[in-house]
Design a protein around this motif. Structure first.
Motif, PDB file in Angstrom:
ATOM      1  N   ALA A 180       0.801  -1.222   0.000  1.00 30.35           N
ATOM      2  CA  ALA A 180       0.000   0.000   0.000  1.00 30.35           C
ATOM      3  C   ALA A 180       0.835   1.274   0.000  1.00 30.35           C
ATOM      4  O   ALA A 180       0.579   2.186  -0.793  1.00 30.35           O
ATOM      5  CB  ALA A 180      -0.967   0.000   1.184  1.00 30.35           C
ATOM      6  N   ARG A 181       1.812   1.352   0.851  1.00 29.91           N
ATOM      7  CA  ARG A 181       2.619   2.578   0.950  1.00 29.91           C
ATOM      8  C   ARG A 181       3.358   2.872  -0.360  1.00 29.91           C
ATOM      9  O   ARG A 181       3.332   3.993  -0.856  1.00 29.91           O
ATOM     10  CB  ARG A 181       3.618   2.460   2.092  1.00 29.91           C
ATOM     11  N   THR A 230       2.602   1.704  -3.359  1.00 31.91           N
ATOM     12  CA  THR A 230       1.617   1.972  -4.411  1.00 31.91           C
ATOM     13  C   THR A 230       1.130   3.408  -4.322  1.00 31.91           C
ATOM     14  O   THR A 230       1.039   4.104  -5.350  1.00 31.91           O
ATOM     15  CB  THR A 230       0.428   0.997  -4.301  1.00 31.91           C
ATOM     16  N   LEU A 231       0.835   3.878  -3.129  1.00 30.88           N
ATOM     17  CA  LEU A 231       0.388   5.253  -2.968  1.00 30.88           C
ATOM     18  C   LEU A 231       1.470   6.234  -3.412  1.00 30.88           C
ATOM     19  O   LEU A 231       1.181   7.207  -4.102  1.00 30.88           O
ATOM     20  CB  LEU A 231      -0.019   5.533  -1.517  1.00 30.88           C
ATOM     21  N   ARG A 232       2.694   5.955  -3.052  1.00 27.46           N
ATOM     22  CA  ARG A 232       3.795   6.835  -3.454  1.00 27.46           C
ATOM     23  C   ARG A 232       3.891   6.911  -4.986  1.00 27.46           C
ATOM     24  O   ARG A 232       4.030   7.991  -5.565  1.00 27.46           O
ATOM     25  CB  ARG A 232       5.113   6.348  -2.858  1.00 27.46           C
ATOM     26  N   GLN A 280       0.966   8.930  -6.321  1.00 26.89           N
ATOM     27  CA  GLN A 280       1.189  10.357  -6.054  1.00 26.89           C
ATOM     28  C   GLN A 280       2.139  10.944  -7.093  1.00 26.89           C
ATOM     29  O   GLN A 280       1.891  12.030  -7.625  1.00 26.89           O
ATOM     30  CB  GLN A 280       1.786  10.563  -4.665  1.00 26.89           C
ATOM     31  N   THR A 323      -6.325  -1.347  -0.027  1.00 27.40           N
ATOM     32  CA  THR A 323      -6.460  -0.823  -1.388  1.00 27.40           C
ATOM     33  C   THR A 323      -7.447   0.334  -1.399  1.00 27.40           C
ATOM     34  O   THR A 323      -7.217   1.344  -2.069  1.00 27.40           O
ATOM     35  CB  THR A 323      -6.932  -1.933  -2.347  1.00 27.40           C
ATOM     36  N   VAL A 325      -5.759   3.429  -0.092  1.00 24.04           N
ATOM     37  CA  VAL A 325      -4.898   4.022  -1.123  1.00 24.04           C
ATOM     38  C   VAL A 325      -5.749   4.833  -2.104  1.00 24.04           C
ATOM     39  O   VAL A 325      -5.418   5.971  -2.442  1.00 24.04           O
ATOM     40  CB  VAL A 325      -4.094   2.928  -1.859  1.00 24.04           C
ATOM     41  N   GLU A 342      -7.064   8.070  -0.534  1.00 23.54           N
ATOM     42  CA  GLU A 342      -6.025   9.109  -0.455  1.00 23.54           C
ATOM     43  C   GLU A 342      -5.760   9.700  -1.831  1.00 23.54           C
ATOM     44  O   GLU A 342      -5.577  10.912  -1.975  1.00 23.54           O
ATOM     45  CB  GLU A 342      -4.740   8.540   0.139  1.00 23.54           C
ATOM     46  N   CYS A 343      -5.764   8.867  -2.838  1.00 29.40           N
ATOM     47  CA  CYS A 343      -5.583   9.356  -4.210  1.00 29.40           C
ATOM     48  C   CYS A 343      -6.737  10.293  -4.589  1.00 29.40           C
ATOM     49  O   CYS A 343      -6.529  11.328  -5.209  1.00 29.40           O
ATOM     50  CB  CYS A 343      -5.498   8.163  -5.162  1.00 29.40           C
TER      51      CYS A 343
END
Length: 94
Positions: free
Chosen positions: A13-14, A16-18, A21, A47, A50, A53-54
């Motif tokens: 998750a971390r 993927t989010l990075r 972003q 998921t 993520v 946040e997106c």
């Protein structure tokens, strides 16, 4: 369009989010933020975190946000948590 990898669980998750972003920041000219979830095969509730946040990042940039091609189970999970509409989620065709 942003593409989710095949696996997005708590372990990924971390990262993927990075990556999302970074892609979002480099694609600032696009009118909307669309995430393609059609390749997703292994996932959990992280998921959704993520994707939320997106979506928040897209809203900050005043851009609409959608998730396209979500696997049926992910769409079900999003409905269960009450966030499917918030994510603009459309399920993959059966």
């Amino acid at each position: 369009m942003l593409l989710l990898p095949a696996t997005v669980t708590l372990a990924e998750a971390r990262d993927t989010l990075r990556l999302l972003q970074q892609a979002l920041e480099s694609d600032q000219g696009a009118a909307e933020v669309a995430v393609d979830a059609s390749q997703l095969s292994a996932f959990d509730s992280s998921t959704l975190a993520v994707l939320l946040e997106c979506r928040r990042l897209a809203a900050t940039a005043n851009r609409p946000f959608t998730v396209r091609g979500a696997p049926a189970h992910l769409a079900d999970l999003a409905r269960l948590y009450g966030v499917a509409e918030l994510l603009g989620m459309t399920a993959a065709a059966s």
